[in-house]
Design an enzyme around this catalytic site. Structure first.
Site, mmCIF file in Angstrom:
data_model
loop_
_atom_site.group_PDB
_atom_site.id
_atom_site.type_symbol
_atom_site.label_atom_id
_atom_site.label_comp_id
_atom_site.label_asym_id
_atom_site.label_seq_id
_atom_site.Cartn_x
_atom_site.Cartn_y
_atom_site.Cartn_z
ATOM 1 N N ASP A 22 -15.464 -18.655 -6.720
ATOM 2 C CA ASP A 22 -16.171 -19.757 -6.058
ATOM 3 C C ASP A 22 -16.981 -19.133 -4.916
ATOM 4 O O ASP A 22 -16.411 -18.621 -3.959
ATOM 5 C CB ASP A 22 -15.119 -20.753 -5.530
ATOM 6 C CG ASP A 22 -15.716 -21.868 -4.690
ATOM 7 O OD1 ASP A 22 -16.898 -21.787 -4.316
ATOM 8 O OD2 ASP A 22 -14.974 -22.822 -4.384
ATOM 9 N N GLU B 70 -12.513 -16.564 -3.918
ATOM 10 C CA GLU B 70 -13.805 -16.982 -3.366
ATOM 11 C C GLU B 70 -14.638 -15.751 -3.038
ATOM 12 O O GLU B 70 -14.085 -14.670 -2.845
ATOM 13 C CB GLU B 70 -13.586 -17.809 -2.086
ATOM 14 C CG GLU B 70 -12.902 -19.115 -2.375
ATOM 15 C CD GLU B 70 -12.729 -20.006 -1.156
ATOM 16 O OE1 GLU B 70 -13.468 -19.846 -0.165
ATOM 17 O OE2 GLU B 70 -11.843 -20.869 -1.202
ATOM 18 N N ASN C 245 -22.880 -26.243 7.705
ATOM 19 C CA ASN C 245 -22.922 -25.204 6.667
ATOM 20 C C ASN C 245 -24.340 -24.988 6.144
ATOM 21 O O ASN C 245 -24.534 -24.334 5.121
ATOM 22 C CB ASN C 245 -22.044 -25.594 5.477
ATOM 23 C CG ASN C 245 -20.581 -25.628 5.847
ATOM 24 O OD1 ASN C 245 -20.122 -24.815 6.632
ATOM 25 N ND2 ASN C 245 -19.849 -26.573 5.279
ATOM 26 N N SER D 39 -13.934 -19.868 3.132
ATOM 27 C CA SER D 39 -14.594 -20.937 3.886
ATOM 28 C C SER D 39 -14.105 -21.090 5.317
ATOM 29 O O SER D 39 -14.854 -21.532 6.172
ATOM 30 C CB SER D 39 -14.443 -22.263 3.140
ATOM 31 O OG SER D 39 -13.086 -22.594 2.980
ATOM 32 N N HIS E 225 -9.867 -22.398 -1.661
ATOM 33 C CA HIS E 225 -10.241 -23.759 -1.274
ATOM 34 C C HIS E 225 -9.353 -24.816 -1.943
ATOM 35 O O HIS E 225 -8.902 -24.649 -3.080
ATOM 36 C CB HIS E 225 -11.697 -23.978 -1.711
ATOM 37 C CG HIS E 225 -12.331 -25.211 -1.164
ATOM 38 N ND1 HIS E 225 -12.440 -26.365 -1.893
ATOM 39 C CD2 HIS E 225 -12.896 -25.466 0.038
ATOM 40 C CE1 HIS E 225 -13.063 -27.283 -1.168
ATOM 41 N NE2 HIS E 225 -13.356 -26.759 0.014
ATOM 42 N N HIS F 7 -19.956 -20.161 -0.167
ATOM 43 C CA HIS F 7 -20.501 -19.694 1.118
ATOM 44 C C HIS F 7 -21.290 -18.400 1.003
ATOM 45 O O HIS F 7 -21.813 -17.906 1.991
ATOM 46 C CB HIS F 7 -19.375 -19.534 2.144
ATOM 47 C CG HIS F 7 -18.679 -20.817 2.425
ATOM 48 N ND1 HIS F 7 -19.130 -21.722 3.362
ATOM 49 C CD2 HIS F 7 -17.602 -21.386 1.843
ATOM 50 C CE1 HIS F 7 -18.347 -22.777 3.360
ATOM 51 N NE2 HIS F 7 -17.409 -22.602 2.443
ATOM 52 N N LYS G 208 -24.341 -26.053 0.914
ATOM 53 C CA LYS G 208 -24.343 -25.135 2.052
ATOM 54 C C LYS G 208 -25.735 -24.515 2.201
ATOM 55 O O LYS G 208 -26.630 -25.203 2.638
ATOM 56 C CB LYS G 208 -23.209 -24.140 1.882
ATOM 57 C CG LYS G 208 -21.878 -24.780 2.321
ATOM 58 C CD LYS G 208 -20.817 -24.834 1.313
ATOM 59 C CE LYS G 208 -19.659 -25.700 1.782
ATOM 60 N NZ LYS G 208 -18.615 -25.843 0.762
HETATM 61 C C1 LIG Z 1 -17.537 -26.691 0.281
HETATM 62 C C2 LIG Z 1 -16.704 -25.986 -0.718
HETATM 63 C C3 LIG Z 1 -16.439 -26.539 -1.963
HETATM 64 C C4 LIG Z 1 -16.797 -27.945 -2.293
HETATM 65 O O1 LIG Z 1 -18.116 -28.044 -2.620
HETATM 66 P P1 LIG Z 1 -18.802 -29.476 -2.489
HETATM 67 O O2 LIG Z 1 -20.058 -29.317 -3.252
HETATM 68 O O3 LIG Z 1 -19.000 -29.701 -1.042
HETATM 69 O O4 LIG Z 1 -17.864 -30.458 -3.102
HETATM 70 C C5 LIG Z 1 -15.765 -25.783 -2.898
HETATM 71 N N1 LIG Z 1 -15.341 -24.533 -2.592
HETATM 72 C C6 LIG Z 1 -15.554 -23.989 -1.399
HETATM 73 C C7 LIG Z 1 -15.058 -22.623 -1.123
HETATM 74 C C8 LIG Z 1 -16.218 -24.696 -0.417
HETATM 75 O O5 LIG Z 1 -16.390 -24.176 0.787
#
Ligand SMILES: *Cc1c(COP(=O)(O)O)cnc(C)c1O
Length: 383
Positions: free
Chosen positions: A204, A175, A47, A179, A133, A207, A236
């Protein structure tokens, strides 16, 4: 059933359904090359979208931060773990993304859990995209609020769920870029539905941040919306780790009282906050990386279409090749591995049953030859 029996049955079930998970120790960083078992592979599973995890200026910033502050924060931010490096980075993030406040968390997983569990109460409804997620869904399931899920990226389905929920407050969860599918949410329409129904919106953008929009400000900025809660993560495109919640002054003060993941957990190392400040600068000035990534995505999609590979509806760095059966996805990943390509098969329960896939991730570190070689290998292995 004893503990032993329960554990061994759960493992047998996973093995029988080809969904047993293992890890592979990586002998170098997680950059363009993945090295395991003394062999080098071209890495299409990371990522690290902009290739920043090994960027010299960011590595150096971490080293300087460690020399200045030591390697650990030594406590919760509420005690003595909050440093001027944390504070400076929070202020930079808030200014960059146009929010009153930013609060740092050690992970995106924790940030999502903390925000949802601090906000949602018994009479409330959490209205989540079906493909949100695990960190959001799990917090929503554990919360005393009602959880309702709407069809993926479907604003009419969201509206129907909003209509069905009354009583307390409503928080919509989605999101920026999903993801496992790589597609983007219709954030402008979702924000409108949220506003019209008097709900709050939490996005969130794990990405999208760093990758999308002007200066990499992410999906919300690109679609010109400002949700009440924005979660960004640094594992990421920032090439590091950690996360931040962006919100109003009042909401930040509330989270500082009630977000248990902040209060009862050691703050991130100050050196990490120093390195993240350097990463932010590189991201802001990183249109060259984003352009290279966009070229790689374009090259991959063009090539895949010419080879009649079945692509998903994704224009992001995440390009899933949906295979269906678990075992087929594992076999395909194994054939590619033999050819020197590292790709991960993603299986249920991470994705819906029957939609096992190769999650191909493209980064700015890949060359156009890398993409061409991947396409050729995919054609051979999938054909
Ligand atoms: C990777 C991810 C997370 C978690 O984040 P970390 O910092 O790795 O714990 C949360 N939400 C989404 C959509 C993700 O892809």
């Amino acid at each position: 059933m004893s503990w032993q029996q329960r554990i061994s049955e759960a493992l047998s079930e996973r093995r029988a359904s080809a969904s047993f998970r293992t890890r592979q120790a990586n002998m170098l960083g997680n950059g363009r090359i993945f090295m395991a078992n003394n062999r080098e592979y071209l890495n299409f599973s990371s990522n690290d979208y902009l290739g920043l995890s090994q960027h010299p200026r960011i590595v150096e910033a971490w080293q300087k931060g460690a020399a200045e502050f030591g390697v650990g924060s030594g406590g919760s931010g509420h005690v003595t773990g909050y440093s001027r490096a944390h504070q400076a980075f929070e202020e930079q993030l808030a200014g960059w993304l146009g929010f009153e406040r930013a609060l740092l968390f050690i992970s995106g997983y924790g940030a999502n859990q903390a925000a949802i569990s601090a906000l949602a109460q018994k009479t409330d409804a959490l209205i989540a995209d079906r493909l949100c997620h695990a960190s959001m869904i799990e917090a929503a399931m554990q919360s005393p609020a009602q959880l309702r899920r709407f069809h993926h990226n479907d604003v009419a389905s969201l509206a129907a769920q909003l209509d069905k929920s009354h009583g307390g407050e409503r928080l919509i969860l989605t999101e920026g870029i999903f993801s496992m599918d790589g597609d983007g949410a219709p954030l402008a329409d979702i924000a409108q539905a949220s506003r019209q129904s008097g709900s709050w919106l939490m996005v969130d953008d794990a990405h999208g941040i760093g990758v999308i929009g002007d200066e990499g400000r992410g999906s919300c900025h690109q679609q010109n919306i400002r949700p009440e809660i924005l979660v960004v993560t640094f594992g990421k495109a920032f090439g590091g780790s950690g996360a931040a919640v962006l919100c109003s002054e009042e909401t930040a003060n509330y989270l500082l009282q009630f977000a248990r993941h902040l209060i009862y957990s050691t703050a991130m190392p100050p050196a990490q906050a120093v390195s993240l400040q350097a990463a932010l600068k590189v991201v802001q000035q990183g249109s060259e990386y984003r352009e290279r990534l966009a070229e790689n995505i374009h090259h991959f999609r063009q090539g895949a279409m010419q080879l009649s590979l079945k692509l998903a509806d994704s224009f992001s760095a995440i390009q899933p090749l949906i295979v269906g059966e678990n075992q087929l996805s594992l076999d395909l990943a194994a054939r590619l591995r033999e050819k020197g390509f590292w790709l991960t098969a993603i299986r249920p329960p991470t994705v819906p049953p029957g939609s096992a896939r190769l999650r191909i991730t493209l980064t700015a570190a890949h060359t156009s030859d890398d993409i061409a070689a991947l396409l050729e290998a995919l054609y051979d292995a999938a054909g």
